[in-house]
Design a protein around this motif. Structure first.
Motif, PDB file in Angstrom:
ATOM      1  N   ALA A  36     103.472 -75.993 -26.434  1.00 17.54           N
ATOM      2  CA  ALA A  36     102.560 -75.591 -25.360  1.00 17.54           C
ATOM      3  C   ALA A  36     101.444 -76.622 -25.230  1.00 17.54           C
ATOM      4  CB  ALA A  36     101.948 -74.228 -25.650  1.00 17.54           C
ATOM      5  N   LEU A  37     100.670 -76.455 -24.184  1.00 15.62           N
ATOM      6  CA  LEU A  37      99.420 -77.197 -24.041  1.00 15.62           C
ATOM      7  C   LEU A  37      98.343 -76.356 -24.717  1.00 15.62           C
ATOM      8  CD1 LEU A  37      98.162 -79.732 -22.787  1.00 15.62           C
ATOM      9  CD2 LEU A  37      97.730 -78.386 -20.722  1.00 15.62           C
ATOM     10  N   TYR A  38      97.677 -76.932 -25.707  1.00 16.54           N
ATOM     11  CA  TYR A  38      96.684 -76.212 -26.486  1.00 16.54           C
ATOM     12  C   TYR A  38      95.278 -76.558 -25.995  1.00 16.54           C
ATOM     13  CZ  TYR A  38     100.076 -74.451 -29.798  1.00 16.54           C
ATOM     14  OH  TYR A  38     101.127 -73.772 -30.373  1.00 16.54           O
ATOM     15  N   TYR A  39      94.500 -75.522 -25.738  1.00 17.35           N
ATOM     16  CA  TYR A  39      93.138 -75.663 -25.236  1.00 17.35           C
ATOM     17  C   TYR A  39      92.132 -75.153 -26.256  1.00 17.35           C
ATOM     18  CZ  TYR A  39      95.280 -76.043 -20.596  1.00 17.35           C
ATOM     19  OH  TYR A  39      96.026 -76.419 -19.510  1.00 17.35           O
ATOM     20  N   CYS A  40      91.001 -75.820 -26.310  1.00 14.10           N
ATOM     21  CA  CYS A  40      89.837 -75.369 -27.049  1.00 14.10           C
ATOM     22  C   CYS A  40      88.856 -74.775 -26.041  1.00 14.10           C
ATOM     23  CB  CYS A  40      89.229 -76.575 -27.757  1.00 14.10           C
ATOM     24  SG  CYS A  40      87.649 -76.293 -28.537  1.00 14.10           S
ATOM     25  N   ALA A  41      88.163 -73.703 -26.433  1.00 16.11           N
ATOM     26  CA  ALA A  41      87.216 -73.062 -25.534  1.00 16.11           C
ATOM     27  C   ALA A  41      86.018 -72.547 -26.310  1.00 16.11           C
ATOM     28  CB  ALA A  41      87.886 -71.918 -24.776  1.00 16.11           C
ATOM     29  N   ASP A  97      83.815 -69.312 -21.789  1.00 18.36           N
ATOM     30  CA  ASP A  97      83.042 -69.906 -20.705  1.00 18.36           C
ATOM     31  C   ASP A  97      83.337 -71.383 -20.456  1.00 18.36           C
ATOM     32  OD1 ASP A  97      80.780 -67.946 -22.364  1.00 18.36           O
ATOM     33  OD2 ASP A  97      81.249 -67.535 -20.256  1.00 18.36           O
ATOM     34  N   TYR A  98      83.613 -72.127 -21.502  1.00 19.84           N
ATOM     35  CA  TYR A  98      83.821 -73.574 -21.380  1.00 19.84           C
ATOM     36  C   TYR A  98      85.181 -73.938 -21.948  1.00 19.84           C
ATOM     37  CZ  TYR A  98      78.754 -73.379 -20.866  1.00 19.84           C
ATOM     38  OH  TYR A  98      77.490 -73.070 -20.460  1.00 19.84           O
ATOM     39  N   TRP A  99      85.837 -74.903 -21.292  1.00 20.97           N
ATOM     40  CA  TRP A  99      87.192 -75.270 -21.671  1.00 20.97           C
ATOM     41  C   TRP A  99      87.353 -76.782 -21.736  1.00 20.97           C
ATOM     42  CZ3 TRP A  99      91.103 -71.768 -22.731  1.00 20.97           C
ATOM     43  CH2 TRP A  99      90.782 -70.428 -22.505  1.00 20.97           C
ATOM     44  N   GLY A 100      88.194 -77.215 -22.686  1.00 26.78           N
ATOM     45  CA  GLY A 100      88.605 -78.605 -22.743  1.00 26.78           C
ATOM     46  C   GLY A 100      89.796 -78.841 -21.829  1.00 26.78           C
ATOM     47  N   GLN A 101      90.292 -80.072 -21.840  1.00 24.39           N
ATOM     48  CA  GLN A 101      91.401 -80.440 -20.959  1.00 24.39           C
ATOM     49  C   GLN A 101      92.765 -80.141 -21.576  1.00 24.39           C
ATOM     50  OE1 GLN A 101      91.053 -81.627 -17.701  1.00 24.39           O
ATOM     51  NE2 GLN A 101      89.027 -80.835 -18.174  1.00 24.39           N
ATOM     52  N   GLY A 102      92.792 -79.909 -22.867  1.00 27.01           N
ATOM     53  CA  GLY A 102      94.042 -79.561 -23.530  1.00 27.01           C
ATOM     54  C   GLY A 102      94.708 -80.743 -24.212  1.00 27.01           C
ATOM     55  N   THR A 103      95.510 -80.426 -25.219  1.00 32.56           N
ATOM     56  CA  THR A 103      96.315 -81.417 -25.914  1.00 32.56           C
ATOM     57  C   THR A 103      97.718 -80.843 -26.096  1.00 32.56           C
ATOM     58  OG1 THR A 103      96.432 -82.854 -27.876  1.00 32.56           O
ATOM     59  CG2 THR A 103      95.597 -80.633 -28.234  1.00 32.56           C
ATOM     60  N   GLN A 104      98.724 -81.658 -25.812  1.00 30.35           N
ATOM     61  CA  GLN A 104     100.100 -81.174 -25.809  1.00 30.35           C
ATOM     62  C   GLN A 104     100.676 -81.144 -27.219  1.00 30.35           C
ATOM     63  OE1 GLN A 104     102.000 -79.998 -23.205  1.00 30.35           O
ATOM     64  NE2 GLN A 104     103.592 -79.528 -24.720  1.00 30.35           N
TER      65      GLN A 104
END
Length: 124
Positions: A93-98, A112-119
């Motif tokens: 998956a694409l993993y996001y930090c928030a 509230d805030y999100w990164g762009q993701g890492t595959q």
């Protein structure tokens, strides 16, 4: 504002390990909790793990990753980690930090805030 940048994704064979990092900048004092989420093609974004940002650490794990993934944070480095062991193809998956400003939460809509993701891709 809070800015988040993920790193550490890649291609790994089933059974392998990866460690994701999320570097935080901006108004870090406003953060109450951090979370990792993932989204596979054609599926909704789902919760993976969460941790409080304060000195007293509370954690949450989705049932699908319990015992395999570990979330941790290093406040001195303004970084949150997701150690992923015993990876399975279904972890692809694409993993996001928030980041979440106030109160505890574990669902994507609460953050509230999100990164762009890492595959992350796990081959069988």
């Amino acid at each position: 504002q809070v800015q988040l940048v993920e790193s550490g994704g890649g291609l790994v064979q089933a059974g392998g390990s990866l460690r994701l990092s999320c570097t935080i900048s901006g108004r870090t004092f406003s953060i109450y909790a951090m979370g990792w989420f993932r989204q596979a093609p054609g599926k909704e974004r789902e919760s993976v793990a969460a941790i409080t940002w304060s000195a007293f650490s509370t954690t949450y794990y989705a049932d699908s990753v319990k015992g395999r993934f570990t979330i941790s944070r290093d406040k001195a480095k303004n970084t949150v980690y997701l150690q992923m062991n015993s990876l399975k193809p279904e972890d692809t998956a694409l993993y996001y930090c928030a980041a979440k400003r106030t109160g505890w939460g574990t669902t994507p809509r609460e953050f509230d805030y999100w990164g762009q993701g890492t595959q992350v891709t796990v081959s069988s």
